[in-house]
Design a protein around this motif. Structure first.
Motif, PDB file in Angstrom:
ATOM      1  N   GLU A  63      42.650  36.279  38.038  1.00  0.00           N
ATOM      2  CA  GLU A  63      42.267  37.459  37.269  1.00  0.00           C
ATOM      3  C   GLU A  63      41.517  37.034  36.008  1.00  0.00           C
ATOM      4  OE1 GLU A  63      45.198  40.376  37.201  1.00  0.00           O
ATOM      5  OE2 GLU A  63      44.133  41.733  35.854  1.00  0.00           O
ATOM      6  N   ILE A  64      40.331  37.607  35.824  1.00  0.00           N
ATOM      7  CA  ILE A  64      39.490  37.289  34.669  1.00  0.00           C
ATOM      8  C   ILE A  64      39.605  38.418  33.650  1.00  0.00           C
ATOM      9  CG2 ILE A  64      37.180  36.694  33.874  1.00  0.00           C
ATOM     10  CD1 ILE A  64      38.217  34.738  35.948  1.00  0.00           C
ATOM     11  N   PRO A  65      40.188  38.163  32.479  1.00  0.00           N
ATOM     12  CA  PRO A  65      40.368  39.218  31.481  1.00  0.00           C
ATOM     13  C   PRO A  65      39.163  39.324  30.546  1.00  0.00           C
ATOM     14  CG  PRO A  65      41.534  37.250  30.793  1.00  0.00           C
ATOM     15  CD  PRO A  65      40.818  36.891  32.065  1.00  0.00           C
ATOM     16  N   LEU A  66      38.368  40.379  30.685  1.00  0.00           N
ATOM     17  CA  LEU A  66      37.225  40.583  29.791  1.00  0.00           C
ATOM     18  C   LEU A  66      37.649  41.194  28.463  1.00  0.00           C
ATOM     19  CD1 LEU A  66      34.492  41.901  32.244  1.00  0.00           C
ATOM     20  CD2 LEU A  66      34.728  39.600  31.293  1.00  0.00           C
ATOM     21  N   SER A  67      38.708  41.977  28.504  1.00  0.00           N
ATOM     22  CA  SER A  67      39.251  42.602  27.291  1.00  0.00           C
ATOM     23  C   SER A  67      40.706  42.930  27.577  1.00  0.00           C
ATOM     24  CB  SER A  67      38.475  43.869  26.937  1.00  0.00           C
ATOM     25  OG  SER A  67      38.755  44.901  27.863  1.00  0.00           O
ATOM     26  N   GLU A  68      41.370  43.575  26.636  1.00  0.00           N
ATOM     27  CA  GLU A  68      42.768  43.958  26.838  1.00  0.00           C
ATOM     28  C   GLU A  68      42.914  44.996  27.949  1.00  0.00           C
ATOM     29  OE1 GLU A  68      45.312  42.603  25.615  1.00  0.00           O
ATOM     30  OE2 GLU A  68      44.483  41.411  23.960  1.00  0.00           O
ATOM     31  N   THR A  69      41.848  45.718  28.236  1.00  0.00           N
ATOM     32  CA  THR A  69      41.931  46.803  29.227  1.00  0.00           C
ATOM     33  C   THR A  69      41.058  46.597  30.457  1.00  0.00           C
ATOM     34  OG1 THR A  69      40.228  48.055  28.047  1.00  0.00           O
ATOM     35  CG2 THR A  69      42.530  48.512  27.469  1.00  0.00           C
ATOM     36  N   VAL A  70      40.137  45.643  30.433  1.00  0.00           N
ATOM     37  CA  VAL A  70      39.208  45.452  31.549  1.00  0.00           C
ATOM     38  C   VAL A  70      39.336  44.027  32.079  1.00  0.00           C
ATOM     39  CG1 VAL A  70      36.799  45.454  32.298  1.00  0.00           C
ATOM     40  CG2 VAL A  70      37.579  47.119  30.590  1.00  0.00           C
ATOM     41  N   SER A  71      39.667  43.918  33.353  1.00  0.00           N
ATOM     42  CA  SER A  71      39.738  42.623  34.017  1.00  0.00           C
ATOM     43  C   SER A  71      39.351  42.813  35.483  1.00  0.00           C
ATOM     44  CB  SER A  71      41.149  42.029  33.911  1.00  0.00           C
ATOM     45  OG  SER A  71      42.079  42.828  34.613  1.00  0.00           O
ATOM     46  N   GLY A 119      33.191  50.043  35.127  1.00  0.00           N
ATOM     47  CA  GLY A 119      34.018  49.614  34.007  1.00  0.00           C
ATOM     48  C   GLY A 119      33.674  48.219  33.534  1.00  0.00           C
ATOM     49  N   VAL A 120      33.492  47.290  34.491  1.00  0.00           N
ATOM     50  CA  VAL A 120      33.112  45.919  34.143  1.00  0.00           C
ATOM     51  C   VAL A 120      31.697  45.890  33.561  1.00  0.00           C
ATOM     52  CG1 VAL A 120      32.581  43.648  35.114  1.00  0.00           C
ATOM     53  CG2 VAL A 120      34.676  44.833  35.797  1.00  0.00           C
ATOM     54  N   TRP A 121      30.773  46.626  34.192  1.00  0.00           N
ATOM     55  CA  TRP A 121      29.391  46.673  33.696  1.00  0.00           C
ATOM     56  C   TRP A 121      29.346  47.154  32.240  1.00  0.00           C
ATOM     57  CZ3 TRP A 121      24.542  45.334  35.476  1.00  0.00           C
ATOM     58  CH2 TRP A 121      23.456  45.890  34.801  1.00  0.00           C
ATOM     59  N   LYS A 122      30.045  48.239  31.939  1.00  0.00           N
ATOM     60  CA  LYS A 122      30.025  48.791  30.579  1.00  0.00           C
ATOM     61  C   LYS A 122      30.619  47.809  29.571  1.00  0.00           C
ATOM     62  CE  LYS A 122      32.139  52.612  31.684  1.00  0.00           C
ATOM     63  NZ  LYS A 122      32.773  53.947  31.578  1.00  0.00           N
TER      64      LYS A 122
END
Length: 349
Positions: A63-71, A119-122
Protein backbone atom coordinates in the motif's frame (compact mmCIF):
# COMPACT_ATOMS: atom_id res chain seq x y z
CA UNK A 1 23.63 -4.18 10.66
CA UNK A 2 20.75 -3.99 8.20
CA UNK A 3 19.15 -7.22 7.02
CA UNK A 4 17.50 -8.43 3.84
CA UNK A 5 14.07 -9.93 4.40
CA UNK A 6 12.80 -12.53 1.94
CA UNK A 7 9.05 -12.90 2.14
CA UNK A 8 8.96 -15.42 -0.71
CA UNK A 9 9.09 -18.14 1.94
CA UNK A 10 5.67 -17.02 3.16
CA UNK A 11 4.26 -16.05 -0.22
CA UNK A 12 1.39 -18.52 0.15
CA UNK A 13 0.38 -16.85 3.40
CA UNK A 14 0.25 -13.51 1.62
CA UNK A 15 -1.84 -14.82 -1.23
CA UNK A 16 -4.26 -16.84 0.85
CA UNK A 17 -4.68 -14.01 3.32
CA UNK A 18 -4.81 -11.30 0.65
CA UNK A 19 -1.97 -9.79 2.65
CA UNK A 20 -0.96 -6.15 2.65
CA UNK A 21 2.50 -4.84 3.44
CA UNK A 22 1.59 -2.01 5.79
CA UNK A 23 3.91 0.99 5.95
CA UNK A 24 3.54 3.87 8.44
CA UNK A 25 3.29 7.33 6.89
CA UNK A 26 6.61 8.37 8.47
CA UNK A 27 8.76 5.58 9.86
CA UNK A 28 10.86 6.57 12.87
CA UNK A 29 13.66 4.63 14.50
CA UNK A 30 11.41 2.82 16.95
CA UNK A 31 8.73 1.94 14.41
CA UNK A 32 8.37 -1.47 12.82
CA UNK A 33 7.58 -3.02 9.49
CA UNK A 34 4.41 -5.08 9.81
CA UNK A 35 3.26 -7.77 7.40
CA UNK A 36 -0.49 -8.04 7.84
CA UNK A 37 -2.89 -10.74 6.64
CA UNK A 38 -6.62 -11.35 6.92
CA UNK A 39 -8.24 -10.16 10.13
CA UNK A 40 -5.21 -7.93 10.75
CA UNK A 41 -3.14 -11.01 11.57
CA UNK A 42 0.49 -9.90 11.88
CA UNK A 43 2.61 -12.27 9.80
CA UNK A 44 5.93 -10.58 10.58
CA UNK A 45 7.41 -7.60 12.47
CA UNK A 46 10.80 -5.95 11.87
CA UNK A 47 12.48 -2.71 13.06
CA UNK A 48 12.05 -0.25 10.19
CA UNK A 49 15.61 1.07 10.38
CA UNK A 50 17.14 -2.43 10.27
CA UNK A 51 15.64 -3.40 6.92
CA UNK A 52 17.72 -2.80 3.78
CA UNK A 53 15.85 -4.92 1.24
CA UNK A 54 12.53 -6.76 1.15
CA UNK A 55 11.46 -9.36 -1.40
CA UNK A 56 7.89 -10.51 -1.93
CA UNK A 57 6.10 -13.44 -3.51
CA UNK A 58 3.63 -13.16 -6.36
CA UNK A 59 0.24 -11.75 -5.44
CA UNK A 60 1.59 -9.76 -2.48
CA UNK A 61 0.26 -6.20 -2.32
CA UNK A 62 1.96 -3.11 -0.98
CA UNK A 63 0.00 0.00 0.00
CA UNK A 64 1.39 3.37 -1.10
CA UNK A 65 0.22 6.23 1.17
CA UNK A 66 -0.01 9.51 -0.77
CA UNK A 67 -1.67 11.30 2.14
CA UNK A 68 -3.54 10.50 5.35
CA UNK A 69 -6.68 9.83 3.31
CA UNK A 70 -5.46 8.72 -0.15
CA UNK A 71 -3.53 5.52 -0.80
CA UNK A 72 -3.51 2.71 -3.33
CA UNK A 73 -2.14 -0.81 -3.72
CA UNK A 74 0.43 -2.24 -6.07
CA UNK A 75 0.46 -6.00 -6.71
CA UNK A 76 3.67 -8.01 -7.14
CA UNK A 77 3.86 -9.96 -10.39
CA UNK A 78 6.59 -12.57 -10.35
CA UNK A 79 8.58 -13.16 -13.52
CA UNK A 80 10.61 -16.22 -14.41
CA UNK A 81 8.14 -17.55 -16.96
CA UNK A 82 8.41 -17.26 -20.75
CA UNK A 83 5.50 -15.32 -22.25
CA UNK A 84 4.43 -14.94 -25.88
CA UNK A 85 2.92 -11.67 -27.06
CA UNK A 86 0.00 -12.48 -29.36
CA UNK A 87 -2.98 -10.76 -30.95
CA UNK A 88 -6.53 -12.03 -31.36
CA UNK A 89 -7.78 -13.46 -34.60
CA UNK A 90 -9.08 -10.61 -36.72
CA UNK A 91 -6.75 -8.10 -35.09
CA UNK A 92 -3.64 -6.72 -36.77
CA UNK A 93 -1.39 -9.42 -38.19
CA UNK A 94 2.11 -10.44 -37.18
CA UNK A 95 3.39 -8.43 -40.15
CA UNK A 96 1.72 -5.30 -38.80
CA UNK A 97 2.67 -5.90 -35.18
CA UNK A 98 6.34 -6.21 -34.34
CA UNK A 99 7.01 -8.80 -31.62
CA UNK A 100 3.74 -10.60 -32.40
CA UNK A 101 4.34 -14.27 -31.62
CA UNK A 102 7.69 -13.56 -29.99
CA UNK A 103 8.48 -15.10 -26.59
CA UNK A 104 10.17 -13.19 -23.78
CA UNK A 105 11.42 -14.27 -20.36
CA UNK A 106 9.50 -12.11 -17.89
CA UNK A 107 11.07 -10.29 -14.95
CA UNK A 108 9.46 -9.27 -11.64
CA UNK A 109 7.44 -6.05 -11.56
CA UNK A 110 4.60 -4.36 -9.67
CA UNK A 111 1.30 -3.23 -11.19
CA UNK A 112 -1.69 -1.33 -9.81
CA UNK A 113 -4.54 -3.29 -8.24
CA UNK A 114 -6.89 -0.82 -9.96
CA UNK A 115 -6.72 1.79 -12.67
CA UNK A 116 -5.57 5.19 -11.40
CA UNK A 117 -8.63 6.73 -9.78
CA UNK A 118 -9.90 10.30 -9.75
CA UNK A 119 -9.00 10.43 -6.05
CA UNK A 120 -5.36 9.54 -6.74
CA UNK A 121 -5.22 11.87 -9.77
CA UNK A 122 -6.54 14.84 -7.76
CA UNK A 123 -4.15 14.19 -4.87
CA UNK A 124 -1.12 14.00 -7.16
CA UNK A 125 -2.09 16.85 -9.48
CA UNK A 126 -3.49 19.17 -6.81
CA UNK A 127 -6.86 19.40 -8.58
CA UNK A 128 -10.54 19.39 -7.62
CA UNK A 129 -13.50 17.73 -9.32
CA UNK A 130 -14.03 20.91 -11.33
CA UNK A 131 -10.46 20.73 -12.68
CA UNK A 132 -10.61 17.15 -14.00
CA UNK A 133 -9.66 16.83 -17.67
CA UNK A 134 -12.19 16.87 -20.52
CA UNK A 135 -12.12 14.92 -23.76
CA UNK A 136 -10.71 16.39 -26.94
CA UNK A 137 -12.36 13.90 -29.30
CA UNK A 138 -15.96 12.91 -29.98
CA UNK A 139 -17.06 9.39 -28.96
CA UNK A 140 -20.23 7.42 -29.70
CA UNK A 141 -21.56 4.64 -27.47
CA UNK A 142 -24.72 3.01 -28.76
CA UNK A 143 -26.93 5.86 -29.96
CA UNK A 144 -25.33 8.48 -27.68
CA UNK A 145 -22.62 10.82 -28.92
CA UNK A 146 -20.25 12.40 -26.41
CA UNK A 147 -18.79 15.51 -28.07
CA UNK A 148 -15.29 16.83 -27.64
CA UNK A 149 -15.15 18.70 -24.33
CA UNK A 150 -17.14 16.07 -22.42
CA UNK A 151 -16.23 15.87 -18.74
CA UNK A 152 -15.76 12.68 -16.74
CA UNK A 153 -18.80 10.43 -17.27
CA UNK A 154 -18.94 9.87 -13.50
CA UNK A 155 -17.40 11.97 -10.73
CA UNK A 156 -16.07 10.36 -7.57
CA UNK A 157 -12.80 9.38 -5.93
CA UNK A 158 -13.30 5.66 -6.67
CA UNK A 159 -14.01 6.08 -10.39
CA UNK A 160 -11.09 5.72 -12.81
CA UNK A 161 -9.66 8.90 -14.23
CA UNK A 162 -10.47 9.26 -17.95
CA UNK A 163 -9.86 11.93 -20.60
CA UNK A 164 -6.11 11.72 -20.00
CA UNK A 165 -3.66 11.44 -22.87
CA UNK A 166 -0.32 9.69 -22.93
CA UNK A 167 1.30 13.12 -22.86
CA UNK A 168 -0.76 14.07 -19.79
CA UNK A 169 0.66 11.05 -18.00
CA UNK A 170 4.22 11.03 -19.23
CA UNK A 171 5.52 14.50 -20.15
CA UNK A 172 6.14 17.82 -18.43
CA UNK A 173 4.22 20.61 -20.14
CA UNK A 174 0.64 21.87 -20.66
CA UNK A 175 -2.35 21.91 -18.30
CA UNK A 176 -2.77 18.30 -17.17
CA UNK A 177 0.67 16.92 -17.90
CA UNK A 178 3.49 15.44 -15.80
CA UNK A 179 1.50 13.02 -13.64
CA UNK A 180 4.45 10.61 -13.49
CA UNK A 181 6.86 13.42 -12.67
CA UNK A 182 4.65 14.57 -9.81
CA UNK A 183 3.90 11.14 -8.33
CA UNK A 184 7.56 10.11 -8.51
CA UNK A 185 8.55 13.28 -6.66
CA UNK A 186 6.03 12.26 -4.00
CA UNK A 187 7.41 8.71 -3.95
CA UNK A 188 10.95 10.03 -3.47
CA UNK A 189 9.79 12.03 -0.44
CA UNK A 190 8.01 8.97 0.99
CA UNK A 191 11.11 6.82 0.62
CA UNK A 192 13.31 9.46 2.25
CA UNK A 193 11.09 9.57 5.36
CA UNK A 194 10.23 5.88 5.37
CA UNK A 195 13.07 3.33 5.38
CA UNK A 196 10.63 0.43 5.16
CA UNK A 197 9.19 1.73 1.90
CA UNK A 198 12.69 2.36 0.54
CA UNK A 199 13.67 -1.20 1.45
CA UNK A 200 10.59 -2.57 -0.29
CA UNK A 201 10.89 -0.63 -3.55
CA UNK A 202 14.56 0.25 -3.87
CA UNK A 203 15.12 2.64 -6.78
CA UNK A 204 11.89 1.71 -8.59
CA UNK A 205 9.76 4.58 -9.91
CA UNK A 206 6.20 4.72 -11.17
CA UNK A 207 5.74 4.29 -14.92
CA UNK A 208 3.33 2.86 -17.44
CA UNK A 209 3.55 -0.90 -18.01
CA UNK A 210 4.84 -2.06 -21.35
CA UNK A 211 2.64 -4.38 -23.42
CA UNK A 212 4.49 -7.49 -22.30
CA UNK A 213 3.92 -6.65 -18.64
CA UNK A 214 0.31 -5.61 -19.11
CA UNK A 215 -0.65 -8.78 -20.99
CA UNK A 216 1.31 -11.05 -18.62
CA UNK A 217 -0.43 -9.54 -15.58
CA UNK A 218 -3.85 -9.67 -17.26
CA UNK A 219 -3.22 -13.32 -18.09
CA UNK A 220 -2.56 -14.14 -14.42
CA UNK A 221 1.23 -13.93 -14.16
CA UNK A 222 3.49 -16.98 -14.01
CA UNK A 223 0.50 -19.35 -13.93
CA UNK A 224 -0.93 -17.98 -17.18
CA UNK A 225 -0.49 -21.27 -19.07
CA UNK A 226 -2.68 -23.24 -16.66
CA UNK A 227 -5.19 -20.39 -16.18
CA UNK A 228 -5.82 -20.02 -19.94
CA UNK A 229 -7.57 -16.66 -19.56
CA UNK A 230 -9.64 -15.52 -22.53
CA UNK A 231 -10.73 -12.43 -20.60
CA UNK A 232 -8.75 -11.43 -17.50
CA UNK A 233 -10.28 -13.67 -14.83
CA UNK A 234 -12.33 -15.85 -17.22
CA UNK A 235 -10.76 -18.97 -18.72
CA UNK A 236 -11.61 -20.53 -22.05
CA UNK A 237 -10.04 -22.20 -25.08
CA UNK A 238 -12.93 -20.74 -27.10
CA UNK A 239 -14.78 -17.48 -26.53
CA UNK A 240 -16.89 -17.64 -23.35
CA UNK A 241 -20.47 -16.38 -23.33
CA UNK A 242 -20.99 -12.64 -22.91
CA UNK A 243 -22.53 -13.37 -19.50
CA UNK A 244 -19.07 -14.62 -18.47
CA UNK A 245 -17.48 -11.42 -19.75
CA UNK A 246 -19.93 -9.46 -17.60
CA UNK A 247 -18.48 -11.08 -14.47
CA UNK A 248 -15.12 -9.39 -14.90
CA UNK A 249 -15.62 -6.48 -17.32
CA UNK A 250 -17.50 -3.18 -17.22
CA UNK A 251 -18.66 -3.19 -20.86
CA UNK A 252 -21.40 -2.34 -23.35
CA UNK A 253 -21.45 -5.69 -25.18
CA UNK A 254 -24.85 -6.86 -23.91
CA UNK A 255 -26.22 -3.66 -22.34
CA UNK A 256 -25.24 -0.19 -23.53
CA UNK A 257 -23.73 1.74 -20.62
CA UNK A 258 -23.49 5.51 -20.21
CA UNK A 259 -20.42 5.78 -17.96
CA UNK A 260 -17.50 4.13 -16.25
CA UNK A 261 -18.07 2.19 -13.03
CA UNK A 262 -16.19 2.38 -9.74
CA UNK A 263 -12.93 0.45 -9.80
CA UNK A 264 -13.18 -3.09 -8.47
CA UNK A 265 -16.90 -3.42 -9.18
CA UNK A 266 -16.31 -6.71 -11.03
CA UNK A 267 -14.39 -9.88 -10.09
CA UNK A 268 -10.55 -9.83 -10.09
CA UNK A 269 -8.16 -12.21 -11.80
CA UNK A 270 -5.96 -14.71 -9.97
CA UNK A 271 -3.43 -12.02 -9.01
CA UNK A 272 -6.10 -9.84 -7.41
CA UNK A 273 -6.05 -7.34 -10.31
CA UNK A 274 -9.36 -5.67 -11.20
CA UNK A 275 -10.66 -4.26 -14.48
CA UNK A 276 -7.90 -5.66 -16.68
CA UNK A 277 -10.79 -6.35 -19.02
CA UNK A 278 -13.17 -3.39 -19.32
CA UNK A 279 -13.96 -0.10 -17.57
CA UNK A 280 -11.31 2.11 -19.28
CA UNK A 281 -8.72 1.43 -21.95
CA UNK A 282 -5.29 1.30 -20.32
CA UNK A 283 -2.32 2.99 -21.91
CA UNK A 284 0.98 1.14 -22.30
CA UNK A 285 4.42 2.62 -22.78
CA UNK A 286 4.85 1.41 -26.35
CA UNK A 287 8.54 0.59 -25.90
CA UNK A 288 10.55 -2.25 -27.33
CA UNK A 289 9.80 -2.85 -31.01
CA UNK A 290 12.74 -4.10 -33.14
CA UNK A 291 14.90 -1.25 -34.30
CA UNK A 292 13.25 1.07 -31.77
CA UNK A 293 13.97 -0.74 -28.49
CA UNK A 294 14.69 2.49 -26.59
CA UNK A 295 12.06 4.66 -28.26
CA UNK A 296 8.34 5.20 -27.78
CA UNK A 297 6.03 4.40 -30.66
CA UNK A 298 3.73 2.03 -32.48
CA UNK A 299 4.22 -0.19 -35.52
CA UNK A 300 1.02 0.14 -37.56
CA UNK A 301 -0.47 -1.97 -40.33
CA UNK A 302 2.02 -2.20 -43.17
CA UNK A 303 5.00 -2.03 -40.84
CA UNK A 304 5.30 1.77 -40.66
CA UNK A 305 6.82 3.12 -37.45
CA UNK A 306 4.60 5.82 -35.89
CA UNK A 307 6.47 7.62 -33.11
CA UNK A 308 3.37 9.57 -32.02
CA UNK A 309 1.15 6.52 -31.37
CA UNK A 310 0.86 4.25 -28.31
CA UNK A 311 -0.96 0.95 -27.67
CA UNK A 312 -4.03 0.70 -25.41
CA UNK A 313 -5.14 -2.54 -23.77
CA UNK A 314 -8.15 -4.13 -22.08
CA UNK A 315 -11.30 -2.65 -23.67
CA UNK A 316 -13.61 -0.11 -22.07
CA UNK A 317 -17.14 0.50 -20.79
CA UNK A 318 -18.06 2.08 -24.12
CA UNK A 319 -17.10 -0.79 -26.44
CA UNK A 320 -19.70 -3.21 -27.82
CA UNK A 321 -17.50 -5.91 -29.38
CA UNK A 322 -16.42 -8.71 -27.04
CA UNK A 323 -13.04 -9.29 -28.72
CA UNK A 324 -11.84 -5.89 -27.46
CA UNK A 325 -11.77 -7.29 -23.91
CA UNK A 326 -9.53 -10.27 -24.64
CA UNK A 327 -6.23 -10.52 -22.76
CA UNK A 328 -4.48 -10.89 -26.13
CA UNK A 329 -6.20 -8.05 -27.98
CA UNK A 330 -3.66 -5.62 -29.47
CA UNK A 331 -5.69 -3.68 -32.04
CA UNK A 332 -6.34 -0.42 -30.19
CA UNK A 333 -4.00 2.57 -30.25
CA UNK A 334 -4.08 6.36 -30.14
CA UNK A 335 -1.77 9.30 -30.59
CA UNK A 336 -0.09 10.93 -27.62
CA UNK A 337 -2.54 13.85 -27.36
CA UNK A 338 -5.77 11.80 -27.59
CA UNK A 339 -8.16 12.37 -24.62
CA UNK A 340 -11.18 10.08 -24.66
CA UNK A 341 -14.03 9.46 -22.20
CA UNK A 342 -13.09 5.77 -22.24
CA UNK A 343 -9.30 5.99 -21.83
CA UNK A 344 -7.34 5.84 -18.58
CA UNK A 345 -4.22 4.08 -17.26
CA UNK A 346 -2.72 1.81 -14.63
CA UNK A 347 0.62 2.29 -12.89
CA UNK A 348 3.59 -0.06 -12.85
CA UNK A 349 6.83 -0.12 -10.86
Amino acid sequence: MKERINFKKIAAAFMLAAGVFSIPMSAQGDEIVKVIGDGNLVLGMYPATSVSHIEFGEGTSIEIPLSETVSFKMIKVEGGAPFTLTSTAGALTATAWANNGATKQMEDFWIGEFEVTQGVWKEVMGQTDADLPKSNVSSTVGSTTYPSGTAQTKIGDNYPIANVSWDDICTDTDTYKCFLTKINARLKELKASNPALAAALGDKEFRLPNEWEWAYAAAGGKDYASLQYWYSGISGTTQPANTELDKVAVNSVTTILTSVAEVGSKAPNALGLYDMSGNVWERCSGLGYPGHENEYGYLESGGTWQSSYRPNRGGSWGFTTASNFRVSNRNNYSNTTFRSISSGFRLAL
